[in-house]
Design an enzyme around this catalytic site. Structure first.
Site, PDB file in Angstrom:
ATOM      1  N   GLU A 112      10.372  42.173  71.367  1.00  0.00           N
ATOM      2  CA  GLU A 112       9.788  42.023  72.687  1.00  0.00           C
ATOM      3  C   GLU A 112       9.311  40.593  72.896  1.00  0.00           C
ATOM      4  OE1 GLU A 112       8.098  46.291  73.967  1.00  0.00           O
ATOM      5  OE2 GLU A 112       7.032  45.348  72.346  1.00  0.00           O
ATOM      6  N   CYS A 126       5.183  34.554  75.218  1.00  0.00           N
ATOM      7  CA  CYS A 126       4.742  35.031  73.921  1.00  0.00           C
ATOM      8  C   CYS A 126       5.977  35.542  73.172  1.00  0.00           C
ATOM      9  CB  CYS A 126       3.727  36.143  74.166  1.00  0.00           C
ATOM     10  SG  CYS A 126       3.104  36.891  72.674  1.00  0.00           S
ATOM     11  N   CYS A 133       5.929  44.165  61.295  1.00  0.00           N
ATOM     12  CA  CYS A 133       5.080  43.253  60.521  1.00  0.00           C
ATOM     13  C   CYS A 133       4.723  43.936  59.209  1.00  0.00           C
ATOM     14  CB  CYS A 133       3.809  42.940  61.320  1.00  0.00           C
ATOM     15  SG  CYS A 133       2.810  41.634  60.581  1.00  0.00           S
ATOM     16  N   CYS A 137      -2.882  44.978  59.953  1.00  0.00           N
ATOM     17  CA  CYS A 137      -4.183  44.793  60.594  1.00  0.00           C
ATOM     18  C   CYS A 137      -4.495  46.102  61.326  1.00  0.00           C
ATOM     19  CB  CYS A 137      -4.144  43.611  61.549  1.00  0.00           C
ATOM     20  SG  CYS A 137      -3.724  42.080  60.696  1.00  0.00           S
ATOM     21  N   CYS A 140      -4.069  46.578  65.238  1.00  0.00           N
ATOM     22  CA  CYS A 140      -2.858  46.044  65.871  1.00  0.00           C
ATOM     23  C   CYS A 140      -1.741  47.079  65.874  1.00  0.00           C
ATOM     24  CB  CYS A 140      -2.405  44.787  65.128  1.00  0.00           C
ATOM     25  SG  CYS A 140      -0.821  44.160  65.694  1.00  0.00           S
ATOM     26  N   GLY A 188       4.985  40.261  64.619  1.00  0.00           N
ATOM     27  CA  GLY A 188       5.267  39.632  63.333  1.00  0.00           C
ATOM     28  C   GLY A 188       4.346  38.499  62.942  1.00  0.00           C
ATOM     29  N   GLU A 189       4.448  38.126  61.671  1.00  0.00           N
ATOM     30  CA  GLU A 189       3.637  37.045  61.113  1.00  0.00           C
ATOM     31  C   GLU A 189       4.541  35.809  60.952  1.00  0.00           C
ATOM     32  OE1 GLU A 189       0.417  36.106  60.276  1.00  0.00           O
ATOM     33  OE2 GLU A 189       1.616  34.338  59.847  1.00  0.00           O
ATOM     34  N   SER A 220       0.411  31.382  65.868  1.00  0.00           N
ATOM     35  CA  SER A 220      -0.756  32.170  65.483  1.00  0.00           C
ATOM     36  C   SER A 220      -0.502  32.860  64.146  1.00  0.00           C
ATOM     37  CB  SER A 220      -1.029  33.225  66.563  1.00  0.00           C
ATOM     38  OG  SER A 220      -2.049  34.099  66.154  1.00  0.00           O
ATOM     39  N   SER A 242      -6.059  34.104  63.602  1.00  0.00           N
ATOM     40  CA  SER A 242      -6.599  35.422  63.967  1.00  0.00           C
ATOM     41  C   SER A 242      -7.755  35.723  63.019  1.00  0.00           C
ATOM     42  CB  SER A 242      -5.511  36.481  63.838  1.00  0.00           C
ATOM     43  OG  SER A 242      -4.502  36.224  64.781  1.00  0.00           O
ATOM     44  N   LEU A 243      -8.951  35.460  63.482  1.00  0.00           N
ATOM     45  CA  LEU A 243     -10.119  35.528  62.583  1.00  0.00           C
ATOM     46  C   LEU A 243     -10.744  36.926  62.589  1.00  0.00           C
ATOM     47  CD1 LEU A 243     -11.728  33.642  60.722  1.00  0.00           C
ATOM     48  CD2 LEU A 243     -13.284  33.235  62.617  1.00  0.00           C
ATOM     49  N   HIS A 244     -11.300  37.311  63.716  1.00  0.00           N
ATOM     50  CA  HIS A 244     -11.769  38.673  63.981  1.00  0.00           C
ATOM     51  C   HIS A 244     -13.001  39.140  63.208  1.00  0.00           C
ATOM     52  CE1 HIS A 244      -8.072  38.682  66.117  1.00  0.00           C
ATOM     53  NE2 HIS A 244      -7.312  38.928  65.076  1.00  0.00           N
ATOM     54  N   ASN A 319      -7.173  45.575  73.144  1.00  0.00           N
ATOM     55  CA  ASN A 319      -6.229  46.349  73.955  1.00  0.00           C
ATOM     56  C   ASN A 319      -5.890  47.648  73.243  1.00  0.00           C
ATOM     57  OD1 ASN A 319      -5.686  44.578  76.216  1.00  0.00           O
ATOM     58  ND2 ASN A 319      -4.778  43.208  74.705  1.00  0.00           N
ATOM     59  N   CYS A 362      -1.686  41.645  74.149  1.00  0.00           N
ATOM     60  CA  CYS A 362      -1.803  41.324  72.717  1.00  0.00           C
ATOM     61  C   CYS A 362      -1.916  42.584  71.882  1.00  0.00           C
ATOM     62  CB  CYS A 362      -3.100  40.564  72.463  1.00  0.00           C
ATOM     63  SG  CYS A 362      -2.980  38.854  72.781  1.00  0.00           S
TER      64      CYS A 362
HETATM   65  N1  SAH Z   1       0.751  37.918  63.317  1.00  0.00           N
HETATM   66  C1  SAH Z   1       0.172  36.839  64.001  1.00  0.00           C
HETATM   67  C2  SAH Z   1       0.670  36.670  65.414  1.00  0.00           C
HETATM   68  C3  SAH Z   1       0.843  37.902  66.242  1.00  0.00           C
HETATM   69  S1  SAH Z   1      -0.598  38.814  66.699  1.00  0.00           S
HETATM   70  C4  SAH Z   1      -1.336  36.963  63.991  1.00  0.00           C
HETATM   71  O1  SAH Z   1      -1.854  37.991  63.597  1.00  0.00           O
HETATM   72  O2  SAH Z   1      -1.977  35.980  64.355  1.00  0.00           O
HETATM   73  C5  SAH Z   1      -1.201  37.931  68.116  1.00  0.00           C
HETATM   74  C6  SAH Z   1      -2.714  38.121  68.376  1.00  0.00           C
HETATM   75  O3  SAH Z   1      -3.006  39.395  68.966  1.00  0.00           O
HETATM   76  C7  SAH Z   1      -3.533  38.053  67.104  1.00  0.00           C
HETATM   77  O4  SAH Z   1      -4.686  37.285  67.278  1.00  0.00           O
HETATM   78  C8  SAH Z   1      -3.897  39.483  66.907  1.00  0.00           C
HETATM   79  O5  SAH Z   1      -4.986  39.584  66.075  1.00  0.00           O
HETATM   80  C9  SAH Z   1      -4.124  39.950  68.305  1.00  0.00           C
HETATM   81  N2  SAH Z   1      -4.119  41.403  68.454  1.00  0.00           N
HETATM   82  C10 SAH Z   1      -3.449  42.302  67.708  1.00  0.00           C
HETATM   83  N3  SAH Z   1      -3.680  43.561  68.142  1.00  0.00           N
HETATM   84  C11 SAH Z   1      -4.528  43.458  69.187  1.00  0.00           C
HETATM   85  C12 SAH Z   1      -5.099  44.413  70.080  1.00  0.00           C
HETATM   86  N4  SAH Z   1      -4.839  45.702  69.983  1.00  0.00           N
HETATM   87  N5  SAH Z   1      -5.897  43.958  71.059  1.00  0.00           N
HETATM   88  C13 SAH Z   1      -6.129  42.636  71.195  1.00  0.00           C
HETATM   89  N6  SAH Z   1      -5.598  41.689  70.397  1.00  0.00           N
HETATM   90  C14 SAH Z   1      -4.804  42.087  69.394  1.00  0.00           C
HETATM   91 FE1  SF4 Z   2       0.895  41.551  61.912  1.00  0.00          FE
HETATM   92 FE2  SF4 Z   2      -0.521  39.854  63.453  1.00  0.00          FE
HETATM   93 FE3  SF4 Z   2      -0.476  42.487  64.006  1.00  0.00          FE
HETATM   94 FE4  SF4 Z   2      -1.781  41.599  61.848  1.00  0.00          FE
HETATM   95  S1  SF4 Z   2      -2.258  41.149  64.004  1.00  0.00           S
HETATM   96  S2  SF4 Z   2      -0.404  43.382  61.922  1.00  0.00           S
HETATM   97  S3  SF4 Z   2      -0.470  39.942  61.209  1.00  0.00           S
HETATM   98  S4  SF4 Z   2       1.268  41.098  64.081  1.00  0.00           S
END
Ligand code: SAH
Ligand code: SF4
Length: 384
Positions: A112, A126, A133, A137, A140, A188-189, A220, A242-244, A319, A362
């Site tokens: 996508e 994007c 992946c 996480c 996600c 993906g990463e 990212s 992606s800190l969180h 989200n 996201c």
């Molecule tokens: N794998 C990489 C890039 C893709 S994720 C990474 O993790 O950085 C892109 C961004 O969306 C990341 O910051 C991720 O943490 C965030 N993300 C993932 N799931 C989400 C969700 N359900 N709601 C909001 N942001 C989310």
């Molecule tokens: Fe993979 Fe990024 Fe989603 Fe984590 S946030 S599962 S690294 S796509």
């Protein structure tokens, strides 16, 4: 969870598809023209430059459109290579103008890409770097989809081409673009696929082609520390992390990769990122999860953690997706969190969710490739 789709049996007898020239770097293209006897080595640089412009500036998909290339050379190119776009399985447009394409690049490989207007200078695309992946996480959606495979450079560039086709943005304009920024924030990463990501960035930033400045390309990562330096050196892309979470105990749960590269290692890696400066800040992404990571104490801990790093913080309202237990923080809580960061001198925009109605926001991306994998497995089992 890193199950890889084994299509070898399904494709063993299929002929190899021709190489798509869109995925080759300039040097790769030059070499491919020599190898296919399109031109002698001493003419290859010039010929590659010509073909390059047609592909990446004009966006042509047919060798016959290359009007300054002789007819017999066009025919040789068409016999050896392809410029075909991948199949668009689905195209959706959100109420807010966000566009999402589900693109099938090969049998069982669906990715996508999402275009978000009014982000960055004009609009951001994007892009995905993998199908699924391997990192799980917990918040996600993509993380619930096992990895199918890394995307090739051609498959990454194809996402940009598909968006440009749809936005009618060929030949590539230098000014007034609708697609002005690229973010590797799809599925993906990217740092687990750096070779292809890096080639794709070389291609889309080339001045005689799509010509997107490297400063408008952001990669990212969830924190693959050993790959940060190579990312900066090879791509000069902007970095997003992606800190969180602000402590290891919580980050271990939200971003399990933290167990391998903890916060101390991650912060050291970021401080050493090539080219980091006030003009080239790191973006920290912080997803707002109700009652999990959204307290004022955590905002203060975040300020402390990133102290001294030229940075901004993107606060991302969580989200939701089907099956998740997390909830998005209340708006007031997010604003209070942002105020603490702002007061400490960090720009901390709250990212308005875009394209939620078409699951394009996201972390909501998840293709059907997993289901396809399951069906391939079922078919293989039945055939055994
Ligand atoms: N794998 C990489 C890039 C893709 S994720 C990474 O993790 O950085 C892109 C961004 O969306 C990341 O910051 C991720 O943490 C965030 N993300 C993932 N799931 C989400 C969700 N359900 N709601 C909001 N942001 C989310
Ligand atoms: Fe993979 Fe990024 Fe989603 Fe984590 S946030 S599962 S690294 S796509």
């Amino acid at each position: 969870m890193s199950i890889t789709l084994d299509l070898s049996r399904a494709t063993a007898s299929a002929p190899r598809p021709p190489v798509n020239l869109s995925g080759l770097t300039r040097e790769g293209l030059r070499q491919a023209l020599i190898d296919a006897d399109i031109c002698p080595p001493d003419k290859a640089r010039m010929r590659a430059s010509q073909v390059w412009g047609w592909i990446h500036h004009f966006g042509v998909t047919d060798f016959a459109a290359m009007s300054n290339v002789a007819k017999d050379t066009q025919a040789k190119l068409a016999a050896a290579f392809t410029l075909a776009r991948p199949e668009i399985v689905e195209r959706q447009v959100s109420k807010d103008g966000t566009r999402k394409w589900l693109i099938r690049t090969a049998p069982g490989i669906e990715v996508e890409a999402v275009y978000i207007p009014d982000v960055g200078r004009a609009g951001a695309l994007c892009v995905s770097s993998q199908v699924g992946c391997t990192l799980n996480c917990t918040f996600c959606h993509t993380g619930t989809q096992a990895l199918v495979r890394n995307l090739t450079a051609a498959e990454i560039v194809a996402q940009v081409q598909v968006a440009r086709d749809d936005l009618e943005e060929w030949p590539s304009p230098k000014e007034d673009r609708r697609l002005s920024n690229i973010v590797f924030m799809g599925m993906g990463e990217p740092l687990y696929n750096l070779d292809h990501v890096s080639d794709a960035i070389d291609i889309i930033s080339d001045n005689e082609g799509i010509a997107l400045s490297r400063r408008r390309i952001t990669v990212s990562t969830s924190g693959v520390v050993p790959m940060l330096e190579p990312l900066g050196t090879r791509t000069q892309a902007m970095l997003a992390i992606s800190l969180h979470a602000t402590n290891d105990a919580l980050r271990d749960v939200l971003v399990p990769l933290n167990k391998k590269y903890d916060l101390a290692q991650l912060m050291d890696g970021i401080r050493a990122y090539p080219g980091i400066s006030n003009a080239r800040r790191v973006t920290f992404e912080y997803v707002m999860l109700k009652g999990i990571n959204d307290s004022p104490d955590e905002a203060r801990a975040l300020v402390k953690l990133i102290e001294g790093i030229p940075a901004k913080v993107n606060l991302i309202p969580f989200n939701p997706w089907p099956g998740t237990d997390y909830e998005c923080s209340d708006w007031k809580t997010i604003e209070r969190f942002a105020a603490i960061l702002n007061k400490a001198g960090y720009a901390s925009p709250i990212r308005t969710p875009r394209g939620r109605d078409i699951l394009a926001a996201c972390g909501q991306l998840k293709s059907e490739s997993e289901k396809i994998r399951a069906s391939v497995r079922r078919a293989e089992k039945a055939a055994a």
